[in-house]
Structure formats: structure tokens, C-alpha cells
Design a protein around this motif. Structure first.
Motif, PDB file in Angstrom:
ATOM      1  N   ASP A  59       0.816  -1.217   0.000  1.00 45.94           N
ATOM      2  CA  ASP A  59       0.000   0.000   0.000  1.00 45.94           C
ATOM      3  C   ASP A  59       0.854   1.273   0.000  1.00 45.94           C
ATOM      4  O   ASP A  59       0.514   2.274   0.627  1.00 45.94           O
ATOM      5  CB  ASP A  59      -0.969   0.024   1.178  1.00 45.94           C
ATOM      6  CG  ASP A  59      -2.236   0.819   0.844  1.00 45.94           C
ATOM      7  OD1 ASP A  59      -2.336   1.291  -0.296  1.00 45.94           O
ATOM      8  OD2 ASP A  59      -3.099   0.956   1.725  1.00 45.94           O
ATOM      9  N   LEU A  60       1.979   1.237  -0.717  1.00 46.98           N
ATOM     10  CA  LEU A  60       2.808   2.437  -0.840  1.00 46.98           C
ATOM     11  C   LEU A  60       2.503   3.189  -2.129  1.00 46.98           C
ATOM     12  O   LEU A  60       2.899   4.344  -2.278  1.00 46.98           O
ATOM     13  CB  LEU A  60       4.294   2.057  -0.816  1.00 46.98           C
ATOM     14  CG  LEU A  60       4.850   1.755   0.567  1.00 46.98           C
ATOM     15  CD1 LEU A  60       6.131   0.956   0.460  1.00 46.98           C
ATOM     16  CD2 LEU A  60       5.099   3.038   1.340  1.00 46.98           C
ATOM     17  N   ASP A  61       1.849   2.519  -3.074  1.00 46.38           N
ATOM     18  CA  ASP A  61       1.434   3.166  -4.321  1.00 46.38           C
ATOM     19  C   ASP A  61      -0.077   3.016  -4.455  1.00 46.38           C
ATOM     20  O   ASP A  61      -0.628   1.989  -4.054  1.00 46.38           O
ATOM     21  CB  ASP A  61       2.102   2.494  -5.530  1.00 46.38           C
ATOM     22  CG  ASP A  61       3.544   2.932  -5.733  1.00 46.38           C
ATOM     23  OD1 ASP A  61       3.897   3.991  -5.191  1.00 46.38           O
ATOM     24  OD2 ASP A  61       4.284   2.212  -6.420  1.00 46.38           O
ATOM     25  N   PRO A  62      -0.745   4.024  -5.014  1.00 43.21           N
ATOM     26  CA  PRO A  62      -2.177   3.881  -5.286  1.00 43.21           C
ATOM     27  C   PRO A  62      -2.401   2.718  -6.263  1.00 43.21           C
ATOM     28  O   PRO A  62      -1.583   2.492  -7.160  1.00 43.21           O
ATOM     29  CB  PRO A  62      -2.554   5.214  -5.943  1.00 43.21           C
ATOM     30  CG  PRO A  62      -1.497   6.171  -5.523  1.00 43.21           C
ATOM     31  CD  PRO A  62      -0.249   5.359  -5.387  1.00 43.21           C
ATOM     32  N   HIS A  63      -3.457   1.956  -6.070  1.00 40.29           N
ATOM     33  CA  HIS A  63      -3.695   0.788  -6.912  1.00 40.29           C
ATOM     34  C   HIS A  63      -5.169   0.434  -6.857  1.00 40.29           C
ATOM     35  O   HIS A  63      -5.895   0.881  -5.968  1.00 40.29           O
ATOM     36  CB  HIS A  63      -2.865  -0.398  -6.414  1.00 40.29           C
ATOM     37  CG  HIS A  63      -3.140  -0.723  -4.975  1.00 40.29           C
ATOM     38  ND1 HIS A  63      -4.170  -1.534  -4.592  1.00 40.29           N
ATOM     39  CD2 HIS A  63      -2.566  -0.284  -3.827  1.00 40.29           C
ATOM     40  CE1 HIS A  63      -4.197  -1.609  -3.268  1.00 40.29           C
ATOM     41  NE2 HIS A  63      -3.242  -0.847  -2.776  1.00 40.29           N
ATOM     42  N   GLN A 106      -7.239  -4.875   3.081  1.00 44.61           N
ATOM     43  CA  GLN A 106      -6.258  -3.818   3.307  1.00 44.61           C
ATOM     44  C   GLN A 106      -6.909  -2.514   3.756  1.00 44.61           C
ATOM     45  O   GLN A 106      -6.421  -1.838   4.664  1.00 44.61           O
ATOM     46  CB  GLN A 106      -5.532  -3.590   1.979  1.00 44.61           C
ATOM     47  CG  GLN A 106      -4.308  -2.719   2.034  1.00 44.61           C
ATOM     48  CD  GLN A 106      -3.700  -2.568   0.645  1.00 44.61           C
ATOM     49  OE1 GLN A 106      -4.378  -2.140  -0.287  1.00 44.61           O
ATOM     50  NE2 GLN A 106      -2.454  -2.930   0.516  1.00 44.61           N
ATOM     51  N   THR A 107      -8.053  -2.184   3.127  1.00 44.82           N
ATOM     52  CA  THR A 107      -8.672  -0.889   3.374  1.00 44.82           C
ATOM     53  C   THR A 107      -9.320  -0.801   4.761  1.00 44.82           C
ATOM     54  O   THR A 107      -9.679   0.281   5.199  1.00 44.82           O
ATOM     55  CB  THR A 107      -9.743  -0.609   2.302  1.00 44.82           C
ATOM     56  OG1 THR A 107     -10.514  -1.806   2.119  1.00 44.82           O
ATOM     57  CG2 THR A 107      -9.106  -0.229   0.987  1.00 44.82           C
ATOM     58  N   VAL A 151      -7.770  -1.659   7.490  1.00 39.23           N
ATOM     59  CA  VAL A 151      -6.696  -1.538   8.472  1.00 39.23           C
ATOM     60  C   VAL A 151      -6.009  -0.184   8.257  1.00 39.23           C
ATOM     61  O   VAL A 151      -5.770   0.196   7.121  1.00 39.23           O
ATOM     62  CB  VAL A 151      -5.662  -2.675   8.269  1.00 39.23           C
ATOM     63  CG1 VAL A 151      -4.601  -2.661   9.347  1.00 39.23           C
ATOM     64  CG2 VAL A 151      -6.359  -4.018   8.205  1.00 39.23           C
ATOM     65  N   PRO A 152      -5.692   0.563   9.334  1.00 44.54           N
ATOM     66  CA  PRO A 152      -4.905   1.788   9.142  1.00 44.54           C
ATOM     67  C   PRO A 152      -3.616   1.474   8.379  1.00 44.54           C
ATOM     68  O   PRO A 152      -3.010   0.415   8.582  1.00 44.54           O
ATOM     69  CB  PRO A 152      -4.587   2.246  10.566  1.00 44.54           C
ATOM     70  CG  PRO A 152      -5.647   1.630  11.416  1.00 44.54           C
ATOM     71  CD  PRO A 152      -6.031   0.340  10.742  1.00 44.54           C
ATOM     72  N   ALA A 153      -3.217   2.385   7.484  1.00 45.45           N
ATOM     73  CA  ALA A 153      -2.138   2.075   6.544  1.00 45.45           C
ATOM     74  C   ALA A 153      -0.854   1.661   7.254  1.00 45.45           C
ATOM     75  O   ALA A 153      -0.189   0.710   6.845  1.00 45.45           O
ATOM     76  CB  ALA A 153      -1.890   3.288   5.651  1.00 45.45           C
ATOM     77  N   TYR A 154      -0.487   2.359   8.337  1.00 49.31           N
ATOM     78  CA  TYR A 154       0.793   2.029   8.966  1.00 49.31           C
ATOM     79  C   TYR A 154       0.755   0.654   9.616  1.00 49.31           C
ATOM     80  O   TYR A 154       1.740  -0.069   9.633  1.00 49.31           O
ATOM     81  CB  TYR A 154       1.200   3.105   9.973  1.00 49.31           C
ATOM     82  CG  TYR A 154       0.396   3.147  11.238  1.00 49.31           C
ATOM     83  CD1 TYR A 154      -0.776   3.895  11.306  1.00 49.31           C
ATOM     84  CD2 TYR A 154       0.801   2.443  12.358  1.00 49.31           C
ATOM     85  CE1 TYR A 154      -1.521   3.928  12.465  1.00 49.31           C
ATOM     86  CE2 TYR A 154       0.063   2.475  13.521  1.00 49.31           C
ATOM     87  CZ  TYR A 154      -1.095   3.222  13.571  1.00 49.31           C
ATOM     88  OH  TYR A 154      -1.834   3.233  14.718  1.00 49.31           O
ATOM     89  N   TRP A 183      -1.075  -1.875   8.511  1.00 46.25           N
ATOM     90  CA  TRP A 183      -0.992  -2.812   7.396  1.00 46.25           C
ATOM     91  C   TRP A 183       0.471  -3.052   7.020  1.00 46.25           C
ATOM     92  O   TRP A 183       0.910  -4.180   6.843  1.00 46.25           O
ATOM     93  CB  TRP A 183      -1.769  -2.286   6.196  1.00 46.25           C
ATOM     94  CG  TRP A 183      -1.613  -3.133   4.974  1.00 46.25           C
ATOM     95  CD1 TRP A 183      -0.687  -2.976   3.981  1.00 46.25           C
ATOM     96  CD2 TRP A 183      -2.364  -4.309   4.626  1.00 46.25           C
ATOM     97  NE1 TRP A 183      -0.825  -3.960   3.040  1.00 46.25           N
ATOM     98  CE2 TRP A 183      -1.858  -4.800   3.412  1.00 46.25           C
ATOM     99  CE3 TRP A 183      -3.432  -4.992   5.237  1.00 46.25           C
ATOM    100  CZ2 TRP A 183      -2.364  -5.932   2.785  1.00 46.25           C
ATOM    101  CZ3 TRP A 183      -3.937  -6.124   4.606  1.00 46.25           C
ATOM    102  CH2 TRP A 183      -3.401  -6.578   3.399  1.00 46.25           C
ATOM    103  N   ARG A 184       1.231  -1.961   6.918  1.00 48.10           N
ATOM    104  CA  ARG A 184       2.629  -2.094   6.489  1.00 48.10           C
ATOM    105  C   ARG A 184       3.484  -2.781   7.555  1.00 48.10           C
ATOM    106  O   ARG A 184       4.502  -3.374   7.230  1.00 48.10           O
ATOM    107  CB  ARG A 184       3.215  -0.720   6.168  1.00 48.10           C
ATOM    108  CG  ARG A 184       2.632  -0.151   4.911  1.00 48.10           C
ATOM    109  CD  ARG A 184       3.245   1.177   4.542  1.00 48.10           C
ATOM    110  NE  ARG A 184       2.289   1.863   3.681  1.00 48.10           N
ATOM    111  CZ  ARG A 184       1.760   3.047   3.932  1.00 48.10           C
ATOM    112  NH1 ARG A 184       2.132   3.714   5.003  1.00 48.10           N
ATOM    113  NH2 ARG A 184       0.884   3.568   3.121  1.00 48.10           N
TER     114      ARG A 184
END
Lengths: 269, 208
Positions: free
Chosen positions: B50-54, B65-66, B68-71, B73-74
């Protein structure tokens, strides 16, 4: 003390000196003769216009005219903040963030100083309000422009570090934390230096002006201290707000670093 | 494809030049990904992290993925790039809970390497330390972008063995970008190759 009247003739004499400088630089092929002439003419026209506007404003000392003048000043300052950035946020964000931060900090500090500290009657009396706002905006503008320029430039240069930290699961605010603190500090350093050097290295312009106009030095000093404190507070909070908003805008809702939101770097020197 | 399940599931992902990518990596499994340079392997890993829009759907242990908060997830789906950056002065300062000296030695790094300034590490040592730094955060899935690119043959096999052990022990779902067919033969449970902007199953051992 009587203020000595400056005649247009003596000003014209000084203009001749500027002209002489332009001729000398032209002969020495420094390539700045044109710039000197144009800048000198701009000084005359812009200041004459502002003098005219101020004379009118002082005659009709109504709140809405003072507010209009203040709004015009903040918009021009916002444009200047945008123009001074090497890589700026696109889509009107550079202008928006700069202008809103300047508006909030400068206006809040100016209104507070006018109503609580100085207390002229009425509080928006243009002889006090406009020069005060002008000095606040001028310094806040520099602080915000420096801070945002440093933020976007460093973020671009250190994009691999920021992304590397995102990959390790750090929140966006941690990934850019050091860069953000550095940018805020950069924006505040000029005013801190000005406070530290005041009176020793330089005689501040406003104090000099007041003394020339016949104010006792002790009172001029008090005003200068007040102004420097206000400038520091306005610049400090303005820079913090602008850099905080600007750094948030570098990331999207999924906390991805979005350098595509910056304009390409302009050619420098 | 089932909507719930364990491991890493990618469904109909579009990113850059790749489109309609679907793949599944079960816990404890290593799926190798190969393809010519410029075919979009790194972009694919960046999209999964989730580092690039896709576009498309990505799930970890059934959770989209959506959601979970982005950080977070990573932190669970950790991408290890070919050249990971170091930003603090000491190696050990990059490990939030302190570095594990035993793990350093297991990868052929000096036990006192955490006290070193980062500049003292060679590129190969830096790559192994970056692997330890990522794994120390206990991810559920690992996206490895050529994790042995700067290593000699002996060290490569050492790192492979350590990673296989770790992935099996912790039940990590691993997607591993590799070029070397011999490496794929050694580590892969499955092999996917990028051809013509699509993913195709490929043998783990070359038959020729």
C-alpha cells in the motif's frame, strides 16, 4: 521636536545619485544597471501609491476599510510565500496553506495587541493597525516561506528515507517527524536571530523611524520590544501551523508519500 | 477465490503496467516472483504494501487492506526493498526493541555490529541488517525484493536457510522476488513469472 520636512527637490537629488550608480555599473558591465533603475522606479511608484492609500485610509478610519486593506495585504503576502518556494504543493495548496496560516497567526496577534496591549481608540485605528499588521505579515511571510520551502525540498531529497520508514510500519507523522521539526526551526531562526541582535548589531527600523519622528528613545524602545515579541509569536505559530498542514498534505489518506503533489523544482542560479 | 482464509491474498490488482494480478501466499509458504527488469515486480510489491495507489483487493488473513490503518498494514505486510535506507547513526538504533545479537551472528554479521555506525557496514552487511530490522517487527507477510542481491554464494545460502527457517517457524507468508533459477529451486514452494503484464505459474525447478 519639529519633524524636518523633506522636499521633492532633495529626493530628486538622491535619485541622481542612484542614477550615477546605475551609470557606473553599466560602464563596469556588472549587468545590473537595468535592475537598479527598474527597482528604483518601482520603489517610488509603490511607496507613493501606498502613501496615497494610507492618507485616504486615515481620513476614513472605518473598520471595513481597514479590514479590506488587511485582506489585500495578506493575499499579496500569500502570493509571495508561494513564489518563494522551490518545489511547492500544487492545486492551490501552497497559496492556501501559506495564506490561511498567515491570516490566523498575524491577525490574531495584531488584534490581541491592539485590543489588550496598546489600546488605541477605536481599536482598529489605522495609524496603529496597518503598520503593526504590515510588520507582522512581512516577518510571518518570511518564516512560512522558509519553513515550507525547507519542508518540501528536504522531503523530496529524503524521499527514500521517508518511504523506508513507512515500509517499516511507522505512521506518516513519525516518518517525516525529523524533517518537519527541522523545517519549523528553519522558519523561526530569522526572528530569533533578530531578537538576539536587536540594538547591538542593528537598530531596528521601526525604532529608528520613531526616534527620527521625535518619539523619546525610551518609549520607542518599549514599542520596539513589543513589536519584536509580537513578530516572534506571530512568525512562530504561523510557521508551525503552515509546516504542520504542509507535511500532512505530502501524504494521502493511506499515508503514502505523495511527491506528485509537488511542482517540479525551478532552475536555481 | 474465497473471501476469508489465511495468508496473503491478492485479487484483480492493477498497478502501473501490471493488470488483473491475482495470487495467494499461504502462511509459512514462499512464493517466488520472477520477470525481466522493468516488468513491474517492485511496483507490485509496493502496491501490496500500500505504498502506491492501486486498484483491486488485497487481504491478509481474510482482512481487507482498506479496513486496516495504513501504517498497521505495512507493519504486518512488510516490504524489504533491495536497498533499504538507514537514517540514524548507529545500526542498533533502528531496532525498536533492541537488536538480537544471536540473529546477527546467524546471518554472518559480527555480534557487535549493532554498535557500529551505519557507514561501517558494507552493502552486503547492510542488506542483511535491513532484513533483520524488518523481521524484528514480526510481520505476518514479507515482501522481499531480491534479498540476496549483494551477497556472495556462501552468505546467500546462509541467508536463504535462515529465512526459510524463520518463515516456517512464524508462519509468515513470503513473496520473494528472485532472478536466479537456482535460488528459486532452493527456496520456492511456488513460482510465478511475469510475462506480457500478466502473472503465470512457472516451475520451481528448470526442467532443461
Amino acid at each position: 521636536m519639529q519633524i524636518i520636512e523633506l522636499s521633492w527637490w532633495s529626493l530628486a537629488g538622491t535619485a541622481l545619485l542612484v542614477l550615477a550608480l546605475a551609470v557606473c555599473t553599466h560602464l563596469a558591465r556588472l549587468g545590473v544597471a537595468r535592475e537598479i533603475t527598474i527597482a528604483a522606479v518601482r520603489t517610488v511608484i509603490q511607496l507613493a501609491l501606498v502613501g496615497f492609500v494610507l492618507e485616504t485610509l486615515f481620513r476614513f478610519a472605518a473598520l471595513h476599510w481597514v479590514a479590506l486593506m488587511g485582506a489585500a495585504m495578506v493575499l499579496v503576502a500569500g502570493r509571495e510565500v508561494m513564489a518563494r518556494q522551490n518545489r511547492r504543493l500544487t492545486g492551490g495548496w501552497a497559496f492556501g496553506i501559506g495564506t490561511v496560516s498567515m491570516f490566523v497567526s498575524s491577525f490574531a496577534v495584531a488584534v490581541l495587541a491592539l485590543t489588550v496591549v496598546i489600546g488605541p481608540e477605536p481599536w482598529y485605528r489605522p495609524q496603529y493597525a496597518i503598520p503593526l499588521l504590515g510588520m507582522l505579515l512581512g516577518n510571518t511571510m518570511t518564516g512560512i516561506a522558509l519553513g515550507l520551502d525547507r519542508l518540501t525540498d528536504t522531503a523530496w531529497q529524503q524521499r527514500h528515507v521517508i518511504e523506508g520508514r513507512l515500509m517499516l510500519g511507522e505512521p506518516w507523522s513519525a516518518a517525516i517527524g525529523g524533517i518537519r521539526r527541522d523545517a519549523m526551526r528553519t522558519g523561526m531562526i530569522p526572528t530569533i536571530n533578530a531578537m538576539a541582535a536587536a540594538g547591538v548589531v542593528s537598530l531596528p527600523g521601526m525604532m529608528t523611524g520613531q526616534i527620527l519622528a521625535g518619539t523619546p528613545p525610551a518609549l520607542a524602545v518599549k514599542y520596539q520590544i513589543l513589536i519584536m515579541f509580537l513578530i516572534t509569536v506571530g512568525t512562530g505559530f504561523g510557521t508551525v501551523a503552515a509546516v504542520a498542514a504542509g507535511s500532512r498534505r505530502l501524504f494521502d489518506e493511506r499515508e503514502r508519500l505523495r511527491l506528485d503533489r509537488l511542482s517540479p523544482a525551478r532552475q536555481r542560479g | 477465490m474465497s473471501t476469508s482464509g489465511s495468508g496473503l491474498q491478492v485479487h484483480d490488482l492493477d498497478c502501473g503496467i501490471l493488470s488483473q494480478i491475482s495470487l495467494t501466499v499461504r502462511p509459512g509458504e514462499i512464493v517466488c516472483l520472477s520477470g525481466p527488469s522493468g516488468s513491474g515486480k517492485s511496483r507490485l510489491l509496493r502496491a501490496i504494501a500500500d505504498l502506491d495507489p492501486h486498484a483491486g483487493e488485497i487481504r491478509l488473513d481474510g482482512e481487507p487492506q482498506t479496513d486496516v490503518p495504513a501504517y498497521r498494514w505495512r507493519r504486518r505486510v512488510m516490504l524489504l526493498p533491495a536497498e533499504a535506507p538507514w537514517w540514524l547513526e548507529r545500526v542498533g538504533a533502528h531496532f525498536p526493541d533492541g537488536p538480537d545479537a544471536a540473529a546477527f551472528e546467524a546471518l554472518g554479521l559480527p555480534a557487535d555490529a549493532p554498535d557500529w555506525p551505519v557507514t561501517r557496514l558494507s552493502s552486503g552487511e547492510r542488506q542483511r541488517a535491513a532484513l533483520l530490522r524488518a523481521v524484528a517487527r514480526e510481520p505476518r507477510a514479507l515482501l522481499l525484493d531480491e534479498p540476496t542481491a549483494n551477497l556472495d554464494a556462501t552468505t546467500t545460502e546462509q541467508v536463504e536457510a535462515w529465512l526459510r527457517q524463520r518463515i516456517a517457524d512464524r508462519g509468515i507468508a513470503a513473496l520473494w522476488v528472485a532472478h536466479d533459477m537456482a535460488q528459486i529451486a532452493r527456496v520456492a514452494d511456488a513460482h510465478l513469472r511475469i510475462t506480457e503484464h500478466r502473472l503465470e505459474p512457472a516451475p520451481c525447478r528448470s526442467s532443461s
